[in-house]
Design a protein around this motif. Structure first.
Motif, PDB file in Angstrom:
ATOM      1  N   MET A  20       0.828  -1.204   0.000  1.00  0.00           N
ATOM      2  CA  MET A  20       0.000   0.000   0.000  1.00  0.00           C
ATOM      3  C   MET A  20       0.867   1.259   0.000  1.00  0.00           C
ATOM      4  O   MET A  20       0.518   2.272  -0.616  1.00  0.00           O
ATOM      5  CB  MET A  20      -0.936  -0.007   1.205  1.00  0.00           C
ATOM      6  CG  MET A  20      -2.095  -0.977   1.094  1.00  0.00           C
ATOM      7  SD  MET A  20      -3.163  -0.656  -0.342  1.00  0.00           S
ATOM      8  CE  MET A  20      -3.830   0.959   0.070  1.00  0.00           C
ATOM      9  N   GLY A  21       2.023   1.190   0.692  1.00  0.00           N
ATOM     10  CA  GLY A  21       2.954   2.308   0.636  1.00  0.00           C
ATOM     11  C   GLY A  21       3.500   2.500  -0.768  1.00  0.00           C
ATOM     12  O   GLY A  21       3.661   3.636  -1.242  1.00  0.00           O
ATOM     13  N   PHE A  22       3.790   1.395  -1.438  1.00  0.00           N
ATOM     14  CA  PHE A  22       4.243   1.436  -2.834  1.00  0.00           C
ATOM     15  C   PHE A  22       3.208   2.139  -3.713  1.00  0.00           C
ATOM     16  O   PHE A  22       3.532   3.048  -4.487  1.00  0.00           O
ATOM     17  CB  PHE A  22       4.481   0.001  -3.318  1.00  0.00           C
ATOM     18  CG  PHE A  22       4.717  -0.134  -4.801  1.00  0.00           C
ATOM     19  CD1 PHE A  22       5.987   0.014  -5.327  1.00  0.00           C
ATOM     20  CD2 PHE A  22       3.667  -0.412  -5.659  1.00  0.00           C
ATOM     21  CE1 PHE A  22       6.210  -0.111  -6.698  1.00  0.00           C
ATOM     22  CE2 PHE A  22       3.868  -0.542  -7.026  1.00  0.00           C
ATOM     23  CZ  PHE A  22       5.154  -0.385  -7.546  1.00  0.00           C
ATOM     24  N   LEU A  23       1.940   1.738  -3.580  1.00  0.00           N
ATOM     25  CA  LEU A  23       0.872   2.358  -4.377  1.00  0.00           C
ATOM     26  C   LEU A  23       0.664   3.822  -3.968  1.00  0.00           C
ATOM     27  O   LEU A  23       0.334   4.669  -4.809  1.00  0.00           O
ATOM     28  CB  LEU A  23      -0.430   1.575  -4.215  1.00  0.00           C
ATOM     29  CG  LEU A  23      -0.436   0.147  -4.775  1.00  0.00           C
ATOM     30  CD1 LEU A  23      -1.798  -0.502  -4.543  1.00  0.00           C
ATOM     31  CD2 LEU A  23      -0.099   0.145  -6.267  1.00  0.00           C
ATOM     32  N   GLY A  24       0.863   4.094  -2.671  1.00  0.00           N
ATOM     33  CA  GLY A  24       0.732   5.473  -2.215  1.00  0.00           C
ATOM     34  C   GLY A  24       1.772   6.373  -2.839  1.00  0.00           C
ATOM     35  O   GLY A  24       1.461   7.469  -3.331  1.00  0.00           O
TER      36      GLY A  24
ATOM     37  N   ILE B 131       0.037   6.757  11.280  1.00  0.00           N
ATOM     38  CA  ILE B 131       0.229   6.897   9.840  1.00  0.00           C
ATOM     39  C   ILE B 131      -1.079   6.824   9.059  1.00  0.00           C
ATOM     40  O   ILE B 131      -1.211   7.425   8.001  1.00  0.00           O
ATOM     41  CB  ILE B 131       1.197   5.823   9.320  1.00  0.00           C
ATOM     42  CG1 ILE B 131       0.618   4.416   9.536  1.00  0.00           C
ATOM     43  CG2 ILE B 131       2.553   5.963   9.967  1.00  0.00           C
ATOM     44  CD1 ILE B 131       1.420   3.308   8.882  1.00  0.00           C
ATOM     45  N   ARG B 132      -2.059   6.075   9.567  1.00  0.00           N
ATOM     46  CA  ARG B 132      -3.290   5.835   8.819  1.00  0.00           C
ATOM     47  C   ARG B 132      -4.018   7.142   8.499  1.00  0.00           C
ATOM     48  O   ARG B 132      -4.306   7.435   7.324  1.00  0.00           O
ATOM     49  CB  ARG B 132      -4.205   4.903   9.601  1.00  0.00           C
ATOM     50  CG  ARG B 132      -5.566   4.684   8.974  1.00  0.00           C
ATOM     51  CD  ARG B 132      -6.422   3.713   9.786  1.00  0.00           C
ATOM     52  NE  ARG B 132      -7.791   3.737   9.355  1.00  0.00           N
ATOM     53  CZ  ARG B 132      -8.724   4.567   9.844  1.00  0.00           C
ATOM     54  NH1 ARG B 132      -8.396   5.414  10.807  1.00  0.00           N
ATOM     55  NH2 ARG B 132      -9.960   4.553   9.383  1.00  0.00           N
ATOM     56  N   LEU B 133      -4.320   7.922   9.515  1.00  0.00           N
ATOM     57  CA  LEU B 133      -5.078   9.148   9.307  1.00  0.00           C
ATOM     58  C   LEU B 133      -4.252  10.219   8.608  1.00  0.00           C
ATOM     59  O   LEU B 133      -4.749  10.903   7.705  1.00  0.00           O
ATOM     60  CB  LEU B 133      -5.599   9.682  10.641  1.00  0.00           C
ATOM     61  CG  LEU B 133      -6.778   8.936  11.267  1.00  0.00           C
ATOM     62  CD1 LEU B 133      -7.157   9.573  12.601  1.00  0.00           C
ATOM     63  CD2 LEU B 133      -7.988   8.947  10.326  1.00  0.00           C
ATOM     64  N   VAL B 134      -3.002  10.373   9.012  1.00  0.00           N
ATOM     65  CA  VAL B 134      -2.183  11.453   8.464  1.00  0.00           C
ATOM     66  C   VAL B 134      -1.980  11.295   6.962  1.00  0.00           C
ATOM     67  O   VAL B 134      -2.248  12.216   6.176  1.00  0.00           O
ATOM     68  CB  VAL B 134      -0.828  11.533   9.193  1.00  0.00           C
ATOM     69  CG1 VAL B 134       0.093  12.547   8.506  1.00  0.00           C
ATOM     70  CG2 VAL B 134      -1.041  11.934  10.647  1.00  0.00           C
ATOM     71  N   LEU B 135      -1.525  10.120   6.535  1.00  0.00           N
ATOM     72  CA  LEU B 135      -1.286   9.916   5.104  1.00  0.00           C
ATOM     73  C   LEU B 135      -2.597   9.781   4.343  1.00  0.00           C
ATOM     74  O   LEU B 135      -2.740  10.300   3.231  1.00  0.00           O
ATOM     75  CB  LEU B 135      -0.417   8.677   4.891  1.00  0.00           C
ATOM     76  CG  LEU B 135       0.005   8.403   3.441  1.00  0.00           C
ATOM     77  CD1 LEU B 135       0.687   9.611   2.830  1.00  0.00           C
ATOM     78  CD2 LEU B 135       0.923   7.187   3.373  1.00  0.00           C
TER      79      LEU B 135
ATOM     80  N   ILE C 224      -5.667  11.072   4.959  1.00  0.00           N
ATOM     81  CA  ILE C 224      -6.361  12.349   4.773  1.00  0.00           C
ATOM     82  C   ILE C 224      -5.575  13.270   3.841  1.00  0.00           C
ATOM     83  O   ILE C 224      -6.154  13.970   2.992  1.00  0.00           O
ATOM     84  CB  ILE C 224      -6.603  13.020   6.139  1.00  0.00           C
ATOM     85  CG1 ILE C 224      -7.616  12.205   6.944  1.00  0.00           C
ATOM     86  CG2 ILE C 224      -7.108  14.456   5.956  1.00  0.00           C
ATOM     87  CD1 ILE C 224      -7.835  12.707   8.358  1.00  0.00           C
ATOM     88  N   ALA C 225      -4.246  13.263   3.970  1.00  0.00           N
ATOM     89  CA  ALA C 225      -3.414  14.103   3.108  1.00  0.00           C
ATOM     90  C   ALA C 225      -3.597  13.732   1.638  1.00  0.00           C
ATOM     91  O   ALA C 225      -3.735  14.609   0.769  1.00  0.00           O
ATOM     92  CB  ALA C 225      -1.947  13.977   3.507  1.00  0.00           C
ATOM     93  N   MET C 226      -3.623  12.445   1.335  1.00  0.00           N
ATOM     94  CA  MET C 226      -3.786  12.013  -0.050  1.00  0.00           C
ATOM     95  C   MET C 226      -5.216  12.231  -0.546  1.00  0.00           C
ATOM     96  O   MET C 226      -5.447  12.508  -1.722  1.00  0.00           O
ATOM     97  CB  MET C 226      -3.388  10.551  -0.181  1.00  0.00           C
ATOM     98  CG  MET C 226      -1.886  10.319  -0.131  1.00  0.00           C
ATOM     99  SD  MET C 226      -1.013  11.179  -1.475  1.00  0.00           S
ATOM    100  CE  MET C 226      -1.672  10.298  -2.895  1.00  0.00           C
ATOM    101  N   LEU C 227      -6.182  12.098   0.347  1.00  0.00           N
ATOM    102  CA  LEU C 227      -7.570  12.365  -0.031  1.00  0.00           C
ATOM    103  C   LEU C 227      -7.721  13.817  -0.480  1.00  0.00           C
ATOM    104  O   LEU C 227      -8.306  14.112  -1.537  1.00  0.00           O
ATOM    105  CB  LEU C 227      -8.487  12.070   1.150  1.00  0.00           C
ATOM    106  CG  LEU C 227      -9.990  12.269   0.926  1.00  0.00           C
ATOM    107  CD1 LEU C 227     -10.530  11.245  -0.064  1.00  0.00           C
ATOM    108  CD2 LEU C 227     -10.747  12.166   2.250  1.00  0.00           C
ATOM    109  N   LEU C 228      -7.169  14.742   0.301  1.00  0.00           N
ATOM    110  CA  LEU C 228      -7.240  16.162  -0.058  1.00  0.00           C
ATOM    111  C   LEU C 228      -6.413  16.453  -1.311  1.00  0.00           C
ATOM    112  O   LEU C 228      -6.806  17.281  -2.144  1.00  0.00           O
ATOM    113  CB  LEU C 228      -6.746  17.003   1.119  1.00  0.00           C
ATOM    114  CG  LEU C 228      -7.622  16.942   2.382  1.00  0.00           C
ATOM    115  CD1 LEU C 228      -6.956  17.690   3.536  1.00  0.00           C
ATOM    116  CD2 LEU C 228      -9.008  17.526   2.113  1.00  0.00           C
TER     117      LEU C 228
ATOM    118  N   CYS D 268      -9.184   5.977  -0.175  1.00  0.00           N
ATOM    119  CA  CYS D 268     -10.288   5.290   0.489  1.00  0.00           C
ATOM    120  C   CYS D 268      -9.870   3.888   0.947  1.00  0.00           C
ATOM    121  O   CYS D 268     -10.220   3.451   2.057  1.00  0.00           O
ATOM    122  CB  CYS D 268     -11.490   5.206  -0.451  1.00  0.00           C
ATOM    123  SG  CYS D 268     -12.206   6.813  -0.873  1.00  0.00           S
ATOM    124  N   ILE D 269      -9.115   3.181   0.112  1.00  0.00           N
ATOM    125  CA  ILE D 269      -8.658   1.836   0.475  1.00  0.00           C
ATOM    126  C   ILE D 269      -7.680   1.899   1.641  1.00  0.00           C
ATOM    127  O   ILE D 269      -7.755   1.098   2.582  1.00  0.00           O
ATOM    128  CB  ILE D 269      -8.018   1.138  -0.743  1.00  0.00           C
ATOM    129  CG1 ILE D 269      -9.065   0.954  -1.856  1.00  0.00           C
ATOM    130  CG2 ILE D 269      -7.424  -0.216  -0.346  1.00  0.00           C
ATOM    131  CD1 ILE D 269      -8.493   0.421  -3.152  1.00  0.00           C
TER     132      ILE D 269
END
Length: 470
Positions: free
Chosen positions: A9-13, A97-101, A103-107, A204-205
């Motif tokens: 998931m980090g790779f895809l992020g 890490i869950r919320l920080v990354l 929410i940042a990517m969602l925005l 979202c995932i």
């Protein structure tokens, strides 16, 4: 295994981070109206290779930006990016890490979807939106780097860190050609809609399946949880690192520990091993960002390829960089597990190869004229070997201070991403005097000099030992 899911998931992020970052490098070729440029701003050294067939689409863009303004547009993302690295690492350490990354990517994805509207509205609004995008994405790498302080067994660090960072190379090598085709077929606006939509889906995932640490993961096996926690000695600093994340701060003793634990900022800022990491990281990124943002323009303006072909050829070096990142991390951990050499020796070997070889080949690429095969080969070698700085100086942050790996990487990434805005603007100013081969040779020599400086400093001051202040 849960840690491998996190790595994937980090790779895809990181794929999405770089997709949202580099989409403009290709789209800008179709956005800018270059039909009115004078001869001094164009090069006729190389023969046309399909550019004529797309002249109408590529020269009649709706924006009249000169090379300096284009340099600003391509680099302004990093004004916001460098600001949020250290705060992002601190937030991830505090809230997970869950919320920080997530929410940042969602925005970030929402901002990208609104980019075409902003660009059409005004130049200033477009620049502002790119700065805000950079601000939200600045948390990404420090957050993931800090995650491995809780998730990565020491002998797997290089491979796991390389795995998620490889997503950046993969994102680049996919986005450049795909964005070129999308811009040619559907228009430049569609580049932002597609990349923004993919990032939105990933966000979202991530928020649905990722958890902050092995200690709070509901689906991890007890065997893996115990293995990770024992191997990194998590119990030794659970109260300092895990308590804010896992709601363990319920006892007066733990609360007291949280209040009295302080980040050793002064010791960090005066640490020579950290200075070595910062310098190597900065040097690596200068050359990388120079090519990342400007290579499609070089392929189009000097080698005379159309937009789709420019995007495809520009992506070839990053395919190799993706492979070098994964293989380099794996081989580094094999060497460390077998105790074939010390950690700092392999870090220095990787960093030297990752900076000296790119320096040589980026210079050579400027002197091969219109030989496309040689140009692609030399750029590819330069970009590919740069990936060895990942299991080199960039992974070194977790060696010297595992507890503060995310914060230190945030500091390193802040300095190292100054080239993100500085390099394109330096290139833009150089090209104001003429978009010629000679000007591009100057660009490449500057990158080579910075590469070599980083290699020398890291060789002199790099360390593989956990520091006393850590």
């Amino acid at each position: 295994k849960a840690r491998y899911v996190l790595a994937f998931m980090g790779f895809l992020g990181m794929f999405n981070v770089y997709s949202l970052r580099t989409n403009l490098s290709v789209a800008i070729v179709a956005m800018v109206n270059s039909s009115g440029e004078s001869d001094v701003n164009s090069s006729n050294v190389c023969p046309d290779r399909g550019q004529t067939s797309s002249d109408t689409a590529n020269t009649n863009g709706i924006f009249d930006w000169n090379s300096a303004e284009q340099g600003l547009v391509l680099g302004c993302y990093f004004y916001g990016y460098i600001v949020s690295n250290v705060p992002g690492a601190w937030l991830a350490r505090r809230y997970g890490i869950r919320l920080v990354l997530g929410i940042a990517m969602l925005l970030s994805s929402i901002i990208t979807l609104f980019t075409p509207l902003a660009a059409r509205s005004s130049f200033a609004l477009f620049v502002a939106l790119r700065i805000i995008l950079g601000f939200f994405q600045g948390v990404s790498f420090p957050t993931m780097q800090g995650a491995w302080g809780l998730w990565a067994p020491p002998m797997e660090r290089s491979a796991l860190i390389s795995a998620h960072i490889a997503g950046s190379s993969f994102g680049t090598c996919v986005t450049l050609p795909v964005a070129g085709v999308i811009a040619d077929q559907l228009g430049w606006e569609a580049v932002f809609y597609v990349t923004g939509g993919v990032a939105l889906l990933w966000s979202c995932i991530w928020l649905a399946i990722i958890h902050n640490s092995p200690s709070v993961h509901p689906r991890i096996s007890e065997q893996e949880r115990t293995y990770i926690n024992d191997s990194i000695g998590v119990e030794k600093y659970k109260q300092e690192v895990l308590a804010p994340i896992a709601d363990l701060a319920s006892t007066p003793y733990v609360k007291l520990k949280l209040l009295t634990t302080r980040t050793p900022w002064l010791s960090m800022l005066t640490s020579l091993p950290l200075l070595a990491i910062l310098t190597g990281h900065f040097a690596s990124n200068w050359g990388n960002y120079t090519l990342l943002t400007m290579l499609p323009s070089y392929m189009s303006s000097i080698l005379k390829f159309d937009l789709s072909t420019s995007g495809f050829l520009s992506s070839v070096p990053y395919i190799l960089q993706f492979l070098f990142t994964l293989v380099g991390g794996y081989i580094t951990d094999v060497i460390r597990k077998r105790a074939l050499t010390s950690t700092i020796v392999i870090r220095k070997v990787n960093t030297t190869l990752g900076l000296a070889i790119p320096a040589a080949f980026i210079v050579l690429a400027g002197y091969i004229g219109c030989d496309v095969a040689a140009a692609v080969a030399f750029f590819s070698i330069s970009v590919a070997f740069n990936a060895l700085t990942v299991p080199g100086c960039k992974a070194n942050t977790v060696d010297i201070a595992p507890k503060y790996g995310g914060i230190i990487y945030g500091m390193s990434n802040t300095l190292a991403n100054i080239p993100g805005f500085l390099a394109p603007q330096v290139v833009g100013l150089i090209l104001l005097d003429g978009n010629s081969v000679t000007q591009w040779q100057t660009v490449f020599w500057i990158s080579a000099a910075i590469y070599l400086t980083g290699a020398i400093v890291y060789l002199l001051f790099g360390s593989g030992e956990e520091q006393s202040w850590a």
